[in-house]
Design a protein around this motif. Sequence first.
Motif, PDB file in Angstrom:
ATOM      1  N   LEU A  67       0.759  -1.176  -0.034  1.00 36.56           N
ATOM      2  CA  LEU A  67      -0.003  -0.044  -0.009  1.00 36.56           C
ATOM      3  C   LEU A  67       1.098   1.125   0.054  1.00 36.56           C
ATOM      4  O   LEU A  67       1.869   1.292   0.783  1.00 36.56           O
ATOM      5  N   PRO A  68       0.381   2.316  -0.737  1.00 31.87           N
ATOM      6  CA  PRO A  68       1.153   3.707  -0.627  1.00 31.87           C
ATOM      7  C   PRO A  68       1.279   4.223   0.706  1.00 31.87           C
ATOM      8  O   PRO A  68       0.226   4.130   1.462  1.00 31.87           O
ATOM      9  N   LYS A  69       2.337   4.761   1.047  1.00 32.74           N
ATOM     10  CA  LYS A  69       2.493   5.488   2.379  1.00 32.74           C
ATOM     11  C   LYS A  69       2.008   6.896   2.249  1.00 32.74           C
ATOM     12  O   LYS A  69       2.361   7.545   1.505  1.00 32.74           O
ATOM     13  N   ALA A  70       1.102   7.141   3.223  1.00 35.15           N
ATOM     14  CA  ALA A  70       0.558   8.689   3.217  1.00 35.15           C
ATOM     15  C   ALA A  70       0.616   8.916   4.530  1.00 35.15           C
ATOM     16  O   ALA A  70       0.379   8.313   5.662  1.00 35.15           O
ATOM     17  N   LEU A  71       0.748  10.430   4.603  1.00 38.14           N
ATOM     18  CA  LEU A  71       0.810  10.919   5.776  1.00 38.14           C
ATOM     19  C   LEU A  71      -0.772  10.978   6.579  1.00 38.14           C
ATOM     20  O   LEU A  71      -1.527  11.239   5.652  1.00 38.14           O
ATOM     21  N   SER A  72      -0.673  11.127   7.828  1.00 37.36           N
ATOM     22  CA  SER A  72      -2.076  11.707   8.496  1.00 37.36           C
ATOM     23  C   SER A  72      -2.121  12.880   8.319  1.00 37.36           C
ATOM     24  O   SER A  72      -1.460  13.842   7.709  1.00 37.36           O
ATOM     25  N   VAL A  73      -3.454  13.399   8.595  1.00 44.09           N
ATOM     26  CA  VAL A  73      -3.768  14.780   8.324  1.00 44.09           C
ATOM     27  C   VAL A  73      -3.013  15.957   9.188  1.00 44.09           C
ATOM     28  O   VAL A  73      -2.592  16.923   8.762  1.00 44.09           O
ATOM     29  N   ASP A  74      -2.883  15.414  10.355  1.00 44.15           N
ATOM     30  CA  ASP A  74      -2.060  16.064  11.235  1.00 44.15           C
ATOM     31  C   ASP A  74      -0.622  16.333  10.881  1.00 44.15           C
ATOM     32  O   ASP A  74       0.104  17.503  10.860  1.00 44.15           O
ATOM     33  N   GLU A  75       0.027  15.162  10.179  1.00 42.42           N
ATOM     34  CA  GLU A  75       1.609  15.218   9.892  1.00 42.42           C
ATOM     35  C   GLU A  75       1.602  15.994   8.743  1.00 42.42           C
ATOM     36  O   GLU A  75       2.474  16.754   8.498  1.00 42.42           O
ATOM     37  N   THR A  76       0.642  16.023   7.850  1.00 43.78           N
ATOM     38  CA  THR A  76       0.615  16.965   6.403  1.00 43.78           C
ATOM     39  C   THR A  76       0.351  18.396   6.957  1.00 43.78           C
ATOM     40  O   THR A  76       1.204  19.273   6.623  1.00 43.78           O
ATOM     41  N   ALA A  77      -0.415  18.817   8.070  1.00 44.79           N
ATOM     42  CA  ALA A  77      -0.606  20.207   8.469  1.00 44.79           C
ATOM     43  C   ALA A  77       1.096  20.679   8.902  1.00 44.79           C
ATOM     44  O   ALA A  77       1.056  21.951   8.824  1.00 44.79           O
ATOM     45  N   ARG A  78       1.451  19.521   9.765  1.00 45.14           N
ATOM     46  CA  ARG A  78       2.784  20.284  10.384  1.00 45.14           C
ATOM     47  C   ARG A  78       3.772  20.390   9.206  1.00 45.14           C
ATOM     48  O   ARG A  78       4.622  21.260   9.369  1.00 45.14           O
ATOM     49  N   LEU A  79       3.754  19.422   8.169  1.00 45.34           N
ATOM     50  CA  LEU A  79       4.680  19.670   7.106  1.00 45.34           C
ATOM     51  C   LEU A  79       4.741  20.815   6.458  1.00 45.34           C
ATOM     52  O   LEU A  79       5.596  21.573   6.027  1.00 45.34           O
ATOM     53  N   LEU A  80       3.400  21.446   6.313  1.00 48.09           N
ATOM     54  CA  LEU A  80       3.000  22.878   5.514  1.00 48.09           C
ATOM     55  C   LEU A  80       3.226  24.032   6.518  1.00 48.09           C
ATOM     56  O   LEU A  80       2.612  24.997   6.049  1.00 48.09           O
ATOM     57  N   GLU A  81       3.598  24.012   7.750  1.00 55.27           N
ATOM     58  CA  GLU A  81       3.847  25.117   8.611  1.00 55.27           C
ATOM     59  C   GLU A  81       5.062  25.998   7.854  1.00 55.27           C
ATOM     60  O   GLU A  81       5.991  25.244   7.411  1.00 55.27           O
ATOM     61  N   PRO A  82       5.143  27.290   8.278  1.00 54.68           N
ATOM     62  CA  PRO A  82       5.996  27.943   7.553  1.00 54.68           C
ATOM     63  C   PRO A  82       7.205  27.611   8.701  1.00 54.68           C
ATOM     64  O   PRO A  82       7.168  27.386   9.646  1.00 54.68           O
ATOM     65  N   VAL A  83       8.545  27.668   8.194  1.00 59.88           N
ATOM     66  CA  VAL A  83       9.653  27.436   8.865  1.00 59.88           C
ATOM     67  C   VAL A  83      10.680  28.726   8.521  1.00 59.88           C
ATOM     68  O   VAL A  83      10.661  29.129   7.464  1.00 59.88           O
ATOM     69  N   GLU A  84      11.464  28.791   9.568  1.00 59.31           N
ATOM     70  CA  GLU A  84      12.576  29.611   9.436  1.00 59.31           C
ATOM     71  C   GLU A  84      13.797  29.220   8.681  1.00 59.31           C
ATOM     72  O   GLU A  84      14.118  28.010   8.980  1.00 59.31           O
ATOM     73  N   ASP A  85      14.206  30.030   7.732  1.00 52.65           N
ATOM     74  CA  ASP A  85      15.162  29.482   6.713  1.00 52.65           C
ATOM     75  C   ASP A  85      16.077  30.376   6.545  1.00 52.65           C
ATOM     76  O   ASP A  85      15.681  31.643   6.578  1.00 52.65           O
ATOM     77  N   ASP A  86      17.328  30.319   6.177  1.00 56.04           N
ATOM     78  CA  ASP A  86      18.560  31.088   5.734  1.00 56.04           C
ATOM     79  C   ASP A  86      18.307  31.848   4.261  1.00 56.04           C
ATOM     80  O   ASP A  86      18.463  33.062   4.274  1.00 56.04           O
ATOM     81  N   ASP A  87      17.484  31.357   3.378  1.00 56.98           N
ATOM     82  CA  ASP A  87      16.970  31.738   2.367  1.00 56.98           C
ATOM     83  C   ASP A  87      15.605  31.971   2.076  1.00 56.98           C
ATOM     84  O   ASP A  87      14.697  30.811   1.869  1.00 56.98           O
ATOM     85  N   PRO A  88      15.025  33.162   2.604  1.00 55.22           N
ATOM     86  CA  PRO A  88      13.391  33.161   2.631  1.00 55.22           C
ATOM     87  C   PRO A  88      12.743  33.087   1.189  1.00 55.22           C
ATOM     88  O   PRO A  88      11.583  32.596   1.142  1.00 55.22           O
ATOM     89  N   VAL A  89      13.472  33.661   0.184  1.00 54.71           N
ATOM     90  CA  VAL A  89      12.892  33.210  -1.020  1.00 54.71           C
ATOM     91  C   VAL A  89      12.635  31.642  -1.712  1.00 54.71           C
ATOM     92  O   VAL A  89      11.810  31.402  -2.000  1.00 54.71           O
ATOM     93  N   GLN A  90      13.845  30.852  -1.048  1.00 55.12           N
ATOM     94  CA  GLN A  90      13.540  29.403  -1.435  1.00 55.12           C
ATOM     95  C   GLN A  90      12.562  28.984  -0.415  1.00 55.12           C
ATOM     96  O   GLN A  90      11.911  27.960  -0.978  1.00 55.12           O
ATOM     97  N   SER A  91      12.530  29.341   0.642  1.00 54.35           N
ATOM     98  CA  SER A  91      11.618  28.574   1.660  1.00 54.35           C
ATOM     99  C   SER A  91      10.140  28.812   1.296  1.00 54.35           C
ATOM    100  O   SER A  91       9.303  28.227   1.136  1.00 54.35           O
ATOM    101  N   THR A  92       9.805  30.163   0.553  1.00 50.71           N
ATOM    102  CA  THR A  92       8.651  30.612   0.091  1.00 50.71           C
ATOM    103  C   THR A  92       8.367  29.623  -1.078  1.00 50.71           C
ATOM    104  O   THR A  92       7.377  29.105  -1.431  1.00 50.71           O
ATOM    105  N   ARG A  93       9.149  29.539  -1.851  1.00 47.97           N
ATOM    106  CA  ARG A  93       9.021  28.556  -3.144  1.00 47.97           C
ATOM    107  C   ARG A  93       8.668  27.073  -2.696  1.00 47.97           C
ATOM    108  O   ARG A  93       7.803  26.645  -3.157  1.00 47.97           O
TER     109      ARG A  93
END
Length: 279
Positions: free
Chosen positions: A87-113
């Motif tokens: 079976l294909p592996k899928a993230l839970s809804v909570d894990e997906t929401a965490r993955l798509l949280e904004p993160v601090e990055d040294d390069d804000p342009v690439q982080s936005t992309r």
Amino acid sequence: MSPHTVANYCRDLKKLLTAAGEMPLADLQVYHVRRFVAQLHGQGLAGRSLARLLSAWRGFFRWLGERGMLKANPCDGIRPPKSPRLLPKALSVDETARLLEPVEDDDPVQSTRDLAMFELFYSSGLRLAELVALDCDVLDSVMNDGEIRVLGKRSKLRLVPVGSKAREALAAWAALRPELARPDEKALFVGARGARISPRMVESRLARRAIQLGLPTHVHPHMLRHSFASHVLQSSGDLRAVQEMLGHASIASTQVYTHLDFQHLAKVYDAAHPRAKAK
């Protein structure tokens, strides 16, 4: 055919030539091909890989037969060994929401992309090749109509919706894109050198983000596509709609997500039913 398909066929036919050795292809019999398949299976080639291999060989011998270079197809009637369907592996809804949280990055342009890419993956269930192939001309339909036209496998066009979170992330990226992209670059998503981003870079950036956010599993782009399909099916139960959005030619390819959906129901049952588990 796509370049990937051509490369796969080329590799498969090279395996045939290697297995045949000095024997002319026109002299191959069914028992020769059975032996080749058994040898490759013994070397660790899985059932699904052998199925694709046999399909390529069968098509090649059919092509030779149509041109009068072969009397019989030595692959006819040969089936690959069965392998368990994973079976294909899928993230839970909570894990997906965490993955798509904004993160601090040294390069804000690439982080936005990155956030725009991953939001679009999850919002619309795109394949990796479909995402990197997008050009800037899709932005008008995304922003105005909330939809995107995608060129999928076998050059098949499909229209898929784009959610509000993905549209917000894409708008933020569109504002910063000129800082990274070359002036004549048409690609929607570009790498550090200003040219179209490579699939490997997308994979690397997603895996890096998952580690930054402390997700307990390795995350790859296709996992976001699986998560999209699983979560939409869990909420709607509309298998045909999920098939259309994923761009599957056959409903059988989409039905695997019904098993994922049942796994979700089983987990809810085990957690909620008083007599589901022995205490």
